[in-house]
Design a protein around this motif. Structure first.
Motif, PDB file in Angstrom:
ATOM      1  N   LEU A 118       2.169  -6.796  -3.344  1.00 36.77           N
ATOM      2  CA  LEU A 118       2.957  -6.829  -4.579  1.00 36.77           C
ATOM      3  C   LEU A 118       3.194  -5.431  -5.145  1.00 36.77           C
ATOM      4  N   LEU A 119       2.327  -4.493  -4.806  1.00 32.78           N
ATOM      5  CA  LEU A 119       2.390  -3.165  -5.413  1.00 32.78           C
ATOM      6  C   LEU A 119       3.722  -2.448  -5.167  1.00 32.78           C
ATOM      7  N   PRO A 120       4.252  -2.439  -3.939  1.00 35.29           N
ATOM      8  CA  PRO A 120       5.544  -1.779  -3.760  1.00 35.29           C
ATOM      9  C   PRO A 120       6.683  -2.488  -4.482  1.00 35.29           C
ATOM     10  N   VAL A 121       6.568  -3.812  -4.633  1.00 36.08           N
ATOM     11  CA  VAL A 121       7.582  -4.555  -5.387  1.00 36.08           C
ATOM     12  C   VAL A 121       7.553  -4.121  -6.852  1.00 36.08           C
ATOM     13  N   ILE A 122       6.355  -4.017  -7.402  1.00 36.42           N
ATOM     14  CA  ILE A 122       6.208  -3.607  -8.801  1.00 36.42           C
ATOM     15  C   ILE A 122       6.738  -2.188  -9.001  1.00 36.42           C
ATOM     16  N   TYR A 123       6.419  -1.305  -8.055  1.00 32.84           N
ATOM     17  CA  TYR A 123       6.933   0.064  -8.163  1.00 32.84           C
ATOM     18  C   TYR A 123       8.453   0.069  -8.123  1.00 32.84           C
ATOM     19  N   ASP A 124       9.023  -0.647  -7.173  1.00 33.44           N
ATOM     20  CA  ASP A 124      10.471  -0.661  -7.001  1.00 33.44           C
ATOM     21  C   ASP A 124      11.186  -1.176  -8.244  1.00 33.44           C
ATOM     22  N   VAL A 125      10.725  -2.310  -8.757  1.00 29.89           N
ATOM     23  CA  VAL A 125      11.384  -2.917  -9.914  1.00 29.89           C
ATOM     24  C   VAL A 125      11.255  -2.024 -11.147  1.00 29.89           C
ATOM     25  N   SER A 126      10.075  -1.482 -11.384  1.00 27.91           N
ATOM     26  CA  SER A 126       9.879  -0.640 -12.569  1.00 27.91           C
ATOM     27  C   SER A 126      10.680   0.655 -12.475  1.00 27.91           C
ATOM     28  N   TYR A 127      10.652   1.305 -11.323  1.00 24.45           N
ATOM     29  CA  TYR A 127      11.360   2.585 -11.179  1.00 24.45           C
ATOM     30  C   TYR A 127      12.871   2.395 -11.289  1.00 24.45           C
ATOM     31  N   ARG A 128      13.387   1.343 -10.684  1.00 25.22           N
ATOM     32  CA  ARG A 128      14.815   1.052 -10.771  1.00 25.22           C
ATOM     33  C   ARG A 128      15.267   0.885 -12.226  1.00 25.22           C
ATOM     34  N   ASN A 129      14.394   0.340 -13.040  1.00 21.13           N
ATOM     35  CA  ASN A 129      14.736   0.046 -14.430  1.00 21.13           C
ATOM     36  C   ASN A 129      14.230   1.118 -15.386  1.00 21.13           C
ATOM     37  N   HIS A 130      13.956   2.304 -14.851  1.00 24.71           N
ATOM     38  CA  HIS A 130      13.562   3.464 -15.648  1.00 24.71           C
ATOM     39  C   HIS A 130      12.283   3.217 -16.451  1.00 24.71           C
ATOM     40  N   ILE A 131      11.391   2.414 -15.883  1.00 26.32           N
ATOM     41  CA  ILE A 131      10.094   2.140 -16.502  1.00 26.32           C
ATOM     42  C   ILE A 131       9.034   2.907 -15.727  1.00 26.32           C
ATOM     43  N   ARG A 132       8.167   3.578 -16.428  1.00 29.48           N
ATOM     44  CA  ARG A 132       7.119   4.373 -15.783  1.00 29.48           C
ATOM     45  C   ARG A 132       6.259   3.457 -14.902  1.00 29.48           C
ATOM     46  N   PRO A 133       6.257   3.622 -13.578  1.00 25.30           N
ATOM     47  CA  PRO A 133       5.540   2.692 -12.691  1.00 25.30           C
ATOM     48  C   PRO A 133       4.048   2.582 -12.968  1.00 25.30           C
ATOM     49  N   ALA A 134       3.443   3.644 -13.495  1.00 23.27           N
ATOM     50  CA  ALA A 134       2.002   3.595 -13.750  1.00 23.27           C
ATOM     51  C   ALA A 134       1.633   2.483 -14.721  1.00 23.27           C
ATOM     52  N   ARG A 135       2.540   2.134 -15.605  1.00 25.62           N
ATOM     53  CA  ARG A 135       2.215   1.119 -16.609  1.00 25.62           C
ATOM     54  C   ARG A 135       1.960  -0.254 -15.976  1.00 25.62           C
ATOM     55  N   PRO A 136       2.939  -0.844 -15.278  1.00 29.83           N
ATOM     56  CA  PRO A 136       2.640  -2.154 -14.661  1.00 29.83           C
ATOM     57  C   PRO A 136       1.648  -2.069 -13.509  1.00 29.83           C
ATOM     58  N   LEU A 137       1.656  -0.964 -12.757  1.00 30.93           N
ATOM     59  CA  LEU A 137       0.750  -0.855 -11.620  1.00 30.93           C
ATOM     60  C   LEU A 137      -0.712  -0.838 -12.053  1.00 30.93           C
ATOM     61  N   THR A 138      -1.044  -0.058 -13.079  1.00 33.09           N
ATOM     62  CA  THR A 138      -2.444   0.040 -13.502  1.00 33.09           C
ATOM     63  C   THR A 138      -2.947  -1.274 -14.085  1.00 33.09           C
ATOM     64  N   VAL A 139      -2.132  -1.919 -14.910  1.00 29.93           N
ATOM     65  CA  VAL A 139      -2.574  -3.181 -15.519  1.00 29.93           C
ATOM     66  C   VAL A 139      -2.721  -4.265 -14.450  1.00 29.93           C
ATOM     67  N   THR A 140      -1.802  -4.283 -13.487  1.00 26.73           N
ATOM     68  CA  THR A 140      -1.879  -5.275 -12.411  1.00 26.73           C
ATOM     69  C   THR A 140      -3.141  -5.090 -11.581  1.00 26.73           C
ATOM     70  N   VAL A 141      -3.476  -3.861 -11.274  1.00 23.03           N
ATOM     71  CA  VAL A 141      -4.688  -3.595 -10.490  1.00 23.03           C
ATOM     72  C   VAL A 141      -5.937  -3.961 -11.278  1.00 23.03           C
ATOM     73  N   VAL A 142      -6.002  -3.521 -12.526  1.00 25.37           N
ATOM     74  CA  VAL A 142      -7.215  -3.722 -13.323  1.00 25.37           C
ATOM     75  C   VAL A 142      -7.472  -5.198 -13.590  1.00 25.37           C
TER      76      VAL A 142
END
Length: 470
Positions: A118-142
């Motif tokens: 799921l991680l590359p999907v989250i990165y792709d969707v967030s980056y495409r929409n100008h959202i800092r990828p660290a935000r959804p990635l860190t919360v999803t992992v934690v």
């Protein structure tokens, strides 16, 4: 200082020393050092051996075997594809939607390994929409650190049930879920809202802008997709020049879908049988009708589901031991056996001292229990090990099982204190923008603050709910 107190302290040093050495060895080393510590307590200090965690091991073996069958049939691929679709439907809320979606699937699968693809999907969707990828990635992992406290089929839940679903506590699966589920969800939501305001926005980050200007990083509108490790072929760029969504790289089969649905059905049956004990067969024991316990129930349901998957998914049985779920589960089982046997031996030998010393500390400062679970989870990076090590001490010290359960759930996020877990490393590697960092000073990584927020909120909410439920 009396001789009994000296013996207690020396044995405590042995126990802690074995845990530390096991942590340094990692993997099955935790179990081996736990077994050595048990041998020292028995042969050197002449303490009677404690009760081995046979019930917890039975649950882990049954669940892991069935989950690995599902993975071999392609069930994990189907779960990931469905989760990716949910995430992509509301891209601007991805910091909340991604971790909640991953939470649901982690619960159903009983493992946090499901978040890897799921991680590359989250990165792709967030980056495409100008959202800092660290935000959804860190919360999803934690969130995956504590999601297992809300899963009926996780190793951590197996360890917890064997401690609380017995007299005099009698806190069964449904009561545990009634505490952990809402506490975890609230913890995820609050953390997502806070993290969504942390750090610079993607378009305002000078490091990201410099990478785009140098050509090292594609602009958000034309970002290339990195296919997750599912064996699928990466999509090509469309005629419009825009790369297709990452979920299009995720493939699954009908057999995989059916296997996953069968596994989810098994999880649902387990919850229902825990919620309604009258549905379980009962037998006469000393003139009293007693329903079979949840350990036996979970094992039988999981084996039945495993047979169903053999027909529905047609997995290659010879490939089951090679599945990542199976390998991780076996490591957890070995680690749990050794460390649980060690702590059971120590606690049984010194129950009075524990009640008189640690019991007073925990009574005066209740949240010391949560801190202890958190620290052991951080040191061992194992939720089940932290459960078997600290929860018996909290219960022996007189804390109510509901309160213990509520704090236990949130404290399990401590496994992400150090940036040494596979999911943390994978998230940082998939984030080509560089916003998700592993740091260089142990605690300066991107996951640390989200982990603290989620732990504190979930512990507080869980303790409040646990005090009411039980």
């Amino acid at each position: 200082m009396s001789g009994d107190n000296v013996k207690f302290l020396v044995e405590a040093v042995v126990v802690l020393g074995c845990i530390v050495m096991g942590t340094r060895a990692g993997g099955v080393g935790v179990g081996l050092w736990g077994g050595l510590g048990t041998a020292v307590l028995v042969f050197v200090f002449r303490e009677p051996p404690g009760e081995p965690p046979a019930a917890a091991l039975a649950i882990i073996l049954a669940v892991v075997t069935t989950a690995a069958l599902m993975q071999a049939a392609g069930g994990i691929d189907w779960m990931v594809a469905m989760a990716a679709r949910v995430i992509e439907k509301r891209p601007h809320q991805i910091t909340l939607i991604a971790p909640l979606t991953a939470f649901v699937f982690s619960i159903g699968a009983g493992t946090s390994n499901i978040i890897y693809p799921l991680l590359p999907v989250i990165y792709d969707v967030s980056y495409r929409n100008h959202i800092r990828p660290a935000r959804p990635l860190t919360v999803t992992v934690v969130q995956s650190g504590m999601a297992l406290a809300a899963s009926p089929v996780s190793a951590a839940m197996a360890a917890m049930l064997t401690l609380t679903d017995v007299a005099p506590y009698n806190l069964g699966l449904t009561q545990i879920l009634a505490i952990t589920l809402p506490a975890c969800v609230i913890g995820i939501v609050v953390t997502s809202l806070v993290v969504n305001r942390m750090w610079l926005d993607l378009d305002d980050d000078p490091e990201v802008a410099a990478k785009i200007a140098s050509g090292e990083l594609a602009a958000p509108e034309a970002v290339a997709v990195t296919a997750p490790p599912t064996g699928a072929v990466a999509p090509t760029t469309s005629d419009t020049g825009e790369a297709p969504p990452a979920s299009s790289a995720l493939t699954y089969t009908a057999a995989g879908r059916n296997s996953a649905l069968a596994f989810f059905a098994g999880v649902l049956v387990i919850v229902l049988l825990g919620l309604f004990p009258d549905l379980r067969p009962a037998f006469d024991v000393d003139g009293e009708s007693v329903a079979i316990d949840m350990t036996t129930t979970i094992v039988m349901v999981m084996f039945t589901v495993g047979v169903a998957i053999l027909f529905l998914g047609r997995p290659k049985v010879a490939e089951v031991p090679d599945q990542s779920v199976f390998k991780a589960g076996m490591i957890s089982a070995i680690a749990l056996f050794g460390i649980a046997w060690l702590t059971a031996t120590f606690i049984a030998a010194h129950e009075e001292q524990i009640l008189n010393t640690i019991g007073e500390w925990v009574t005066d400062w209740t949240f010391l229990f949560a801190l202890a679970v958190f620290l052991v989870a951080a040191l061992t990076t194992s939720q089940s090990t932290a459960t078997r090590t600290i929860v018996p001490i909290g219960l022996a010290a007189g804390l109510s099982p509901g309160l213990v359960t509520g704090m236990w759930a949130g404290a399990l996020s401590g496994v992400y204190t150090l940036p040494a877990n596979g999911t943390q490393i994978a998230a940082a590697n998939f984030d080509h923008s560089g916003t998700t960092k592993l740091g260089s000073k142990l605690l300066d990584h991107s996951f640390f603050v989200p982990m603290l927020i989620m732990s504190v909120v979930t512990v507080a909410v869980g303790a409040a709910i646990g005090a009411i439920v039980a």
